[in-house]
Write a protein that holds these residues in place. Structure first.
Motif, mmCIF file in Angstrom:
data_model
loop_
_atom_site.group_PDB
_atom_site.id
_atom_site.type_symbol
_atom_site.label_atom_id
_atom_site.label_comp_id
_atom_site.label_asym_id
_atom_site.label_seq_id
_atom_site.Cartn_x
_atom_site.Cartn_y
_atom_site.Cartn_z
ATOM 1 N N ASP A 1 0.856 -1.185 0.000
ATOM 2 C CA ASP A 1 0.000 0.000 0.000
ATOM 3 C C ASP A 1 0.895 1.239 0.000
ATOM 4 N N THR A 2 0.866 2.006 -1.081
ATOM 5 C CA THR A 2 1.717 3.190 -1.204
ATOM 6 C C THR A 2 0.945 4.483 -0.984
ATOM 7 N N SER A 3 -0.244 4.418 -0.394
ATOM 8 C CA SER A 3 -1.036 5.636 -0.170
ATOM 9 C C SER A 3 -0.364 6.574 0.820
ATOM 10 N N THR B 1 -11.938 1.856 3.873
ATOM 11 C CA THR B 1 -10.479 1.859 3.776
ATOM 12 C C THR B 1 -10.065 1.876 2.313
ATOM 13 N N ARG B 2 -9.100 2.719 2.008
ATOM 14 C CA ARG B 2 -8.567 2.818 0.648
ATOM 15 C C ARG B 2 -7.085 2.495 0.670
ATOM 16 N N ARG B 3 -6.642 1.762 -0.356
ATOM 17 C CA ARG B 3 -5.223 1.432 -0.511
ATOM 18 C C ARG B 3 -4.809 1.703 -1.947
ATOM 19 N N VAL B 4 -3.604 2.168 -2.125
ATOM 20 C CA VAL B 4 -3.034 2.338 -3.460
ATOM 21 C C VAL B 4 -2.106 1.155 -3.689
ATOM 22 N N LEU B 5 -2.510 0.284 -4.606
ATOM 23 C CA LEU B 5 -1.779 -0.947 -4.888
ATOM 24 C C LEU B 5 -1.394 -0.971 -6.358
ATOM 25 N N GLY C 1 -0.098 1.217 -8.170
ATOM 26 C CA GLY C 1 -0.437 2.446 -8.868
ATOM 27 C C GLY C 1 -1.920 2.724 -9.035
ATOM 28 N N ARG C 2 -2.792 1.866 -8.531
ATOM 29 C CA ARG C 2 -4.242 2.062 -8.636
ATOM 30 C C ARG C 2 -4.853 2.102 -7.243
ATOM 31 N N GLU C 3 -5.915 2.889 -7.099
ATOM 32 C CA GLU C 3 -6.585 2.993 -5.807
ATOM 33 C C GLU C 3 -7.695 1.950 -5.709
ATOM 34 N N PHE C 4 -7.735 1.263 -4.569
ATOM 35 C CA PHE C 4 -8.760 0.263 -4.284
ATOM 36 C C PHE C 4 -9.438 0.607 -2.970
ATOM 37 N N ARG C 5 -10.708 0.227 -2.836
ATOM 38 C CA ARG C 5 -11.422 0.410 -1.575
ATOM 39 C C ARG C 5 -12.049 -0.921 -1.173
ATOM 40 N N VAL C 6 -12.350 -1.041 0.094
ATOM 41 C CA VAL C 6 -12.967 -2.272 0.597
ATOM 42 C C VAL C 6 -14.333 -2.443 -0.064
#
Length: 118
Positions: free
Chosen positions: A30-32, A66-70, A72-77
């Motif tokens: 997670d690079t957020s 919760t949001r994570r940048v994985l 290079g793309r953003e994902f949410r639960v």
């Protein structure tokens, strides 16, 4: 430490919903928060469908929203469900195009990029 414990407990694949040993898991960080340290990543399984594109099996449930940048793309639960001691978390890609063909193309491109170093 957690990855070593995961391999010890679920190393045969049966505990990670992979009874035929044919699933591919990707180590994503997670690079957020700007972190690039590979030690703090998690294992994710890619799913090339609309809805939830990544699944992870974790020890603790992430809070709703919760949001994570994985990669290079953003994902949410998307969905969280408990399976014994572990939690199965589905992650949905955010900011997909409204056009179904464009959205499918973007998801496929992301999945193809997961197997390559970037």
């Amino acid at each position: 430490m957690i990855l070593a414990l995961d391999h010890l407990v679920f190393g045969n694949g049966y505990g990670l919903a992979s009874p035929y040993f044919d699933a591919t898991y990707h180590w994503l960080v997670d690079t957020s928060a700007g972190e690039r340290n590979g030690r703090n990543g998690r294992l994710y399984k890619f799913n090339n469908l609309l809805g939830a594109q990544l699944r992870s099996i974790e020890w603790f449930a992430p809070p709703a929203g919760t949001r994570r940048v994985l990669a290079g793309r953003e994902f949410r639960v998307f969905q969280v469900s408990r399976r014994g001691l572990r939690v199965d978390v589905a992650w949905a890609m955010t900011r997909l195009p409204r056009d179904i063909d464009a959205a499918n193309a973007e998801i496929s491109a992301f999945g193809a990029r997961l197997g390559k170093p970037y």
